[in-house]
Enzyme design. Structure first.
Site, short mmCIF file in Angstrom:
data_model
loop_
_atom_site.label_atom_id
_atom_site.label_comp_id
_atom_site.label_asym_id
_atom_site.label_seq_id
_atom_site.Cartn_x
_atom_site.Cartn_y
_atom_site.Cartn_z
N GLU A 109 0.84 -1.20 0.00
CA GLU A 109 0.00 0.00 0.00
C GLU A 109 0.88 1.25 0.00
OE1 GLU A 109 -3.53 1.85 2.90
OE2 GLU A 109 -2.20 0.28 3.62
N CYS A 164 -5.22 -3.22 2.20
CA CYS A 164 -5.09 -3.22 3.66
C CYS A 164 -6.42 -3.44 4.39
CB CYS A 164 -4.40 -1.94 4.13
SG CYS A 164 -3.59 -2.15 5.76
N LYS A 182 -8.97 2.06 -2.51
CA LYS A 182 -9.24 1.44 -1.22
C LYS A 182 -10.67 1.75 -0.78
CE LYS A 182 -7.08 1.09 3.40
NZ LYS A 182 -5.91 1.54 4.19
#
Length: 585
Positions: free
Chosen positions: A48, A159, A123
């Site tokens: 990330e 994540c 994300k």
């Protein structure tokens, strides 16, 4: 005739980026890509925000930084091997922000191939707890992310996207589960690109959680994590791949950059077995690896090559010195002994024995004359008062000034040696033992300090035996020991664990068997010490509740004084003034 199974090679680039070093981080991605391409990899995964480093925090509020990230990504795309696809962690602009009122940026992964940015994925779940504040900068993605490469459908998560399995956690923290959404779409495999900070035992939680998801959704999953230290945060790496049965088939090294290759067997729709690096065999081994990495990267990324610390002959400074040597080498660590007239003979001999065991240089700077000078300067103002904490703390502040002078003169990084138990209750001195650029063990409770030192001595004698057995003392007056002012550390640390980590009330802590008077006193000390912790150097985070980025308590607050039903003494009578010095503990 038997037809050979087609294998699709995926590279895991476990990188150690430096925040804001776009050129350096880009070069690390390029070097990993060249190695992966030479090994026959078709798809390379990076963590990330691998291009800018995680967490970039308020650098993201600078428009020129965001533009530079995009320019660097475009340049990197042109330099990558043409037949290698790479997922690069980056920041992209939310072009609809002015119309929708959303945040101006996305936390994204860019799929780069043949010199071009083919797709961008955002994300979806943005954490706002503990050290995370992603809602401050980013707009969440709204759709499931996947792409097709060589007829394989690959799901992409970033994540936090994997931390919302209601079956595993027993609850949902967000409205959607991105892993479940990708499983419904029927992807062949799922990748997760993370920058997940370290805390004790967290790798076990990650692996258990993803084993559950792999089995539940019958999906092979690759988890890629960042490695290295950035400010107070340590990233432990430990990237791994699981097959559809939830078995780990590959794992990178922990606490280091690494590159491994995982093979996906298309006929089986699953991963083949690969190399599996072992996990640390104990919590103490794991914590020491984390702290060594944290010190090494903090020094390196802040452009320090040498460190200095005060050596007192106590267990805290002994542990910090051993960590510093492991991180930077004995030739780059300077210990300074600053005995006062109250220092015991063994405090000097133990510190010298430690420096000899570690092979570091140790200088002795007695402070008796300086103490007399301070006493003379303050004699008129302090006339008619009794000797007390203010005078005791002068010793710590003299030592702090000497250490800062050495650090300034020679360009060294000063390491603070206070532990978490002391930081919690304010058993430390502002502008004294709290001086420093990095608080190495500020998230390590005193009982764990002893455990780590015993572990260090398991192979050879590093910490002198007398340091492990003598009562801890600040040695600011004759015969002083820590337990004159604090409960025994076994009791104190259990109360602090319940209060700080488990969020237990005074009544719950007392019900667990602790003395009400001690519980009340500890709670008040924790509350009153907030102003000190706010002025402390950054401390390396190893627990899920550190006094750092994720600790956001008010300084001027009356909560504990009002709410603690067991309070029997005024706050001012529970701990005096600035608290005790711990430079010699």
């Amino acid at each position: 005739m038997k037809i050979a199974s087609t294998k699709f090679a995926i590279g895991i680039a476990q990188l150690n980026p430096t925040i804001g070093d776009l050129v350096g981080n880009s070069q690390k991605i390029l070097e990993a890509a060249k190695k992966a391409y030479a090994a026959g990899v078709r798809l390379l995964l990076t963590p990330e925000l691998s291009l800018c480093g995680y967490p970039p925090r308020d650098l993201l509020l600078n428009p020129s930084f965001v533009v530079a990230i995009d320019d660097t990504l475009q340049k990197l795309a042109r330099e990558l091997p043409p037949n290698l696809a790479v997922l690069v962690g980056t920041v992209t602009q939310n072009l609809k922000a002015q119309v929708t009122g959303g945040k101006p940026l996305f936390n994204s992964m860019a799929l780069v191939e043949k010199g071009q940015i083919k797709q961008v994925f955002h994300k979806r779940l943005l954490p706002t707890y503990d050290v995370f504040d992603e809602r401050r900068y980013f707009e969440p993605g709204l759709q499931a992310n996947y792409f097709t490469l060589d007829n394989l459908h690959i799901g992409v998560t970033i994540c936090e996207d994997l931390w919302n399995d209601e079956e595993f956690w027993g609850k949902r923290s967000y409205a959607v589960n991105p892993i479940a959404d990708l499983a419904i779409l029927g992807v062949d495999l799922i990748v997760n690109l993370s920058a997940s900070p370290y805390s004790v035992g967290k790798q076990n939680s990650r692996e258990a959680m993803l084993k559950h998801s792999a089995v539940r959704f019958q999906q092979p999953i690759i988890y890629v994590n960042q490695a290295g230290g950035n400010d107070d945060l340590i990233f432990d790496g430990g990237s791994f791949a699981l097959n559809r049965q939830g078995k780990i088939v590959s794992r990178t090294r922990g606490f280091a950059a690494d590159l491994v290759v995982v093979e996906f067997v298309e006929s089986q729709r699953d991963f083949a077995s690969g190399s599996i690096s072992p996990l640390p065999f104990s919590e103490d081994a794991e914590i020491l690896q984390a702290l060594v990495l944290g010190v090494r990267d903090y020094a390196r990324k802040c452009r320090f090559s040498k460190v200095v610390l005060g050596l007192s002959g106590g267990i805290d400074s002994s542990l910090v010195a051993a960590i510093a040597v492991a991180a930077l080498g004995k030739e780059n660590v300077l210990g300074v002994l600053m005995p006062s007239p109250y220092s015991s003979e063994h405090s000097i001999s133990d510190a010298l024995a430690l420096s000899e065991n570690l092979g570091i240089k140790a200088n002795i700077l007695p402070i008796g004359n300086l103490m007399q000078s301070f006493d003379r300067s303050l004699a008129d103002m302090f006339a008619g008062t009794e000797f007390g904490i203010a005078e005791e703390n002068l010793q710590s502040r003299i030592r702090g000034n000497l250490l800062m002078a050495i650090a300034n003169k020679f360009g060294y990084l000063l390491l603070s040696t206070g532990n978490k138990s002391e930081m919690a209750v304010g058993y430390c001195t502002l502008y004294g033992d709290m001086n420093g650029g990095l608080a190495v063990i500020a998230d390590v409770p005193k009982t764990r300090v002893y455990s780590l030192c015993h572990y260090l001595n398991s192979d050879r004698s590093i910490i002198p035996q007398n340091v492990l057995t003598k009562p801890p003392s600040a040695e600011l007056k004759p015969g002083q020991v820590d337990q004159d002012s604090l409960p025994p550390y076994e009791i104190l640390d259990d109360i602090l664990q319940r209060l700080i980590h488990d969020y237990q009330s005074a009544a719950q802590i007392i019900a667990a068997g602790h003395d009400p008077m001690i519980v009340d006193r500890v709670i008040q000390m924790v509350a009153r010490a907030e102003f000190k912790r706010r002025q402390a150097p950054p401390g390396l985070k190893i627990t899920d509740r550190a006094f750092g980025t994720g600790w956001r308590m008010p300084i001027a607050s009356n909560w504990f004084a009002v709410k603690n039903a067991h309070q029997t003494q005024p706050i001012a009578s529970l701990v005096g003034g600035d608290g005790q010095d711990t430079h010699n503990s």
